[in-house]
Motif scaffolding. Structure first.
Motif, short mmCIF file in Angstrom:
data_model
loop_
_atom_site.label_atom_id
_atom_site.label_comp_id
_atom_site.label_asym_id
_atom_site.label_seq_id
_atom_site.Cartn_x
_atom_site.Cartn_y
_atom_site.Cartn_z
N ILE A 57 36.96 45.83 42.49
CA ILE A 57 38.28 45.88 43.14
C ILE A 57 38.97 47.22 42.90
N THR A 58 38.38 48.07 42.03
CA THR A 58 38.91 49.41 41.81
C THR A 58 38.22 50.46 42.68
N SER A 59 37.35 50.04 43.59
CA SER A 59 36.61 51.00 44.42
C SER A 59 36.52 50.52 45.86
N GLU A 106 42.14 49.10 44.26
CA GLU A 106 41.98 49.77 45.56
C GLU A 106 41.70 48.79 46.69
N VAL A 107 41.28 47.56 46.32
CA VAL A 107 40.93 46.58 47.35
C VAL A 107 41.88 45.40 47.26
N PRO A 108 42.82 45.28 48.21
CA PRO A 108 43.72 44.13 48.17
C PRO A 108 42.94 42.82 48.35
N THR A 109 43.39 41.81 47.63
CA THR A 109 42.72 40.51 47.73
C THR A 109 42.68 40.03 49.18
N ALA A 110 43.78 40.23 49.91
CA ALA A 110 43.86 39.71 51.28
C ALA A 110 42.84 40.39 52.20
N LEU A 111 42.57 41.67 51.94
CA LEU A 111 41.59 42.39 52.77
C LEU A 111 40.20 41.79 52.58
N ALA A 112 39.86 41.54 51.32
CA ALA A 112 38.54 40.97 51.02
C ALA A 112 38.44 39.54 51.56
#
Ligand code: GDP
Length: 183
Positions: A95-97, A140-146
């Motif tokens: 989630i940091t990349s 860097e990766v929002p939960t909602a995007l994933a």
């Protein structure tokens, strides 16, 4: 001869870019520990673990045979043969990349091309401990995007931390449950 202490044996593979924490997730699952400085994965590592699926007695026990595939392009031709016969796949990013998240699309295509036709995939956003809360700077990766990507692709989705152990066994359990629903 006594019957084995499990009901099913499932082959799982763990894919994703280098350094997202694939080896660490496998070590966490099988050994309940975290290595701060693991050896970089060369080729493929293997781990086996009995997991008990939640549910009424008698509970279903699954023997997971997990292959941890190397993340680098140069190993792709080797790792492809390990996809064969896989019932479940963990598609791991950090989630940091954001870059590791964007790579998941390619890894998913590989899995779909080389694993079982009905392979159950779970998208795992690892290193959650580095970004507690939606707005933490390391994220860097929002939960909602994933979640949106997982919905579009028909993947299960969870965030996890190999470091704290949070969400790790759950990721494998959810994938195993989905595999068995298709049996
Ligand atoms: P792999 O190349 O995908 O197998 O990644 P590794 O398991 O070798 O991990 C790469 C680096 O990230 C190592 O330094 C790990 O200690 C670290 N790491 C893995 N998982 C986590 C996690 O959940 N949280 C944190 N903070 N670090 C992690």
């Amino acid at each position: 001869m006594a019957s084995p202490p499990w009901h099913y044996v499932l082959k799982f593979i763990i894919t994703g870019d280098a350094a997202v924490g694939k080896s660490s997730l496998l070590v966490r699952l099988t050994d309940q520990r975290f290595l701060a400085n693991p050896d970089p994965t060369l080729g493929v590592e293997f781990g086996s673990k009995l997991i008990t699926l939640p549910g009424p007695d008698p509970q279903t026990v699954v023997k997971l045979q997990c292959w941890d595939t190397a993340g680098t392009e140069s190993f792709r031709s080797i790792t492809r043969s390990y996809y064969r016969g896989a019932a479940g796949a963990l598609l791991v990013y950090s989630i940091t990349s954001l870059r590791s998240f964007e790579s998941v699309r390619t890894w998913l295509a590989d899995v779909r091309a080389h694993a079982d036709a009905h392979v159950s995939c779970v998208l795992v956003g690892n290193k959650r401990d580095l970004a507690e809360g939606e707005d933490a700077p390391a994220r860097e990766v929002p939960t909602a995007l994933a979640q949106q990507f997982a919905d579009e692709e028909g993947l299960l989705f969870t965030e996890a931390s190999a470091r704290s152990g949070e969400g790790v066994e759950e990721a494998f359990i959810r994938a195993a449950e989905e595999v068995l629903r298709k049996v």
